[in-house]
Scaffold this motif. Structure first.
Motif, PDB file in Angstrom:
ATOM      1  N   LYS A   1      83.279 -50.898  38.961  1.00 36.34           N
ATOM      2  CA  LYS A   1      82.496 -51.426  40.084  1.00 36.34           C
ATOM      3  C   LYS A   1      81.554 -50.371  40.651  1.00 36.34           C
ATOM      4  CE  LYS A   1      84.510 -55.495  40.747  1.00 36.34           C
ATOM      5  NZ  LYS A   1      83.820 -56.751  40.720  1.00 36.34           N
TER       6      LYS A   1
ATOM      7  N   THR B   1      79.971 -48.118  38.982  1.00 38.58           N
ATOM      8  CA  THR B   1      78.870 -47.817  38.072  1.00 38.58           C
ATOM      9  C   THR B   1      78.129 -49.063  37.601  1.00 38.58           C
ATOM     10  OG1 THR B   1      80.366 -47.879  36.178  1.00 38.58           O
ATOM     11  CG2 THR B   1      80.015 -45.741  37.228  1.00 38.58           C
ATOM     12  N   SER B   2      78.367 -50.219  38.222  1.00 40.63           N
ATOM     13  CA  SER B   2      77.743 -51.454  37.753  1.00 40.63           C
ATOM     14  C   SER B   2      76.261 -51.536  38.118  1.00 40.63           C
ATOM     15  CB  SER B   2      78.482 -52.669  38.310  1.00 40.63           C
ATOM     16  OG  SER B   2      78.248 -52.799  39.692  1.00 40.63           O
ATOM     17  N   GLY B   3      75.843 -50.853  39.174  1.00 38.91           N
ATOM     18  CA  GLY B   3      74.448 -50.872  39.577  1.00 38.91           C
ATOM     19  C   GLY B   3      74.124 -51.925  40.624  1.00 38.91           C
ATOM     20  N   LYS B   4      75.029 -52.829  40.910  1.00 38.88           N
ATOM     21  CA  LYS B   4      74.802 -53.846  41.933  1.00 38.88           C
ATOM     22  C   LYS B   4      75.221 -53.301  43.293  1.00 38.88           C
ATOM     23  CE  LYS B   4      75.598 -58.183  39.626  1.00 38.88           C
ATOM     24  NZ  LYS B   4      76.597 -59.230  39.449  1.00 38.88           N
ATOM     25  N   GLN B   5      74.492 -53.680  44.325  1.00 39.79           N
ATOM     26  CA  GLN B   5      74.787 -53.226  45.685  1.00 39.79           C
ATOM     27  C   GLN B   5      76.144 -53.746  46.160  1.00 39.79           C
ATOM     28  OE1 GLN B   5      72.632 -51.298  47.526  1.00 39.79           O
ATOM     29  NE2 GLN B   5      73.949 -51.206  49.297  1.00 39.79           N
TER      30      GLN B   5
ATOM     31  N   ASP C   1      78.791 -54.731  44.399  1.00 44.29           N
ATOM     32  CA  ASP C   1      79.892 -54.097  43.684  1.00 44.29           C
ATOM     33  C   ASP C   1      80.113 -52.665  44.150  1.00 44.29           C
ATOM     34  OD1 ASP C   1      80.450 -56.320  42.210  1.00 44.29           O
ATOM     35  OD2 ASP C   1      79.371 -55.655  40.422  1.00 44.29           O
ATOM     36  N   LEU C   2      79.043 -51.975  44.473  1.00 43.87           N
ATOM     37  CA  LEU C   2      79.155 -50.589  44.921  1.00 43.87           C
ATOM     38  C   LEU C   2      79.877 -50.496  46.257  1.00 43.87           C
ATOM     39  CD1 LEU C   2      78.419 -47.636  44.369  1.00 43.87           C
ATOM     40  CD2 LEU C   2      76.313 -48.035  45.643  1.00 43.87           C
TER      41      LEU C   2
END
Length: 71
Positions: free
Chosen positions: A30, A32-36, A38-39
């Motif tokens: 989560k 390192t997924s790049g989505k805000q 998920d971060l």
């Protein structure tokens, strides 16, 4: 009853290690997924909730192993 407490102390410590291992594997993705979304979710779980859960289970298991709940 004391032997059951000691065995369960080992179970709690093993459970805390397993939770830490699998949570790092699951929620590490989560981060390192790049989505805000998920971060933010990953940071909350990884840096706030995971240490609380793991230390709580470890302390509970340690107290069971060292007979702190004797009284």
């Amino acid at each position: 009853m004391n032997t059951i407490k000691k065995y369960l102390g080992i179970v709690w410590i093993a459970l805390s290690i397993a939770i830490a291992y699998y949570s790092i594997g699951i929620f590490g993705g989560k981060l390192t997924s790049g989505k805000q979304d998920d971060l933010v979710f990953g940071i909350i779980i990884f840096f706030i909730l995971l240490p609380l859960i793991v230390t709580g289970l470890t302390i509970f298991g340690w107290y069971s192993l060292t007979n702190e709940y004797e009284d």
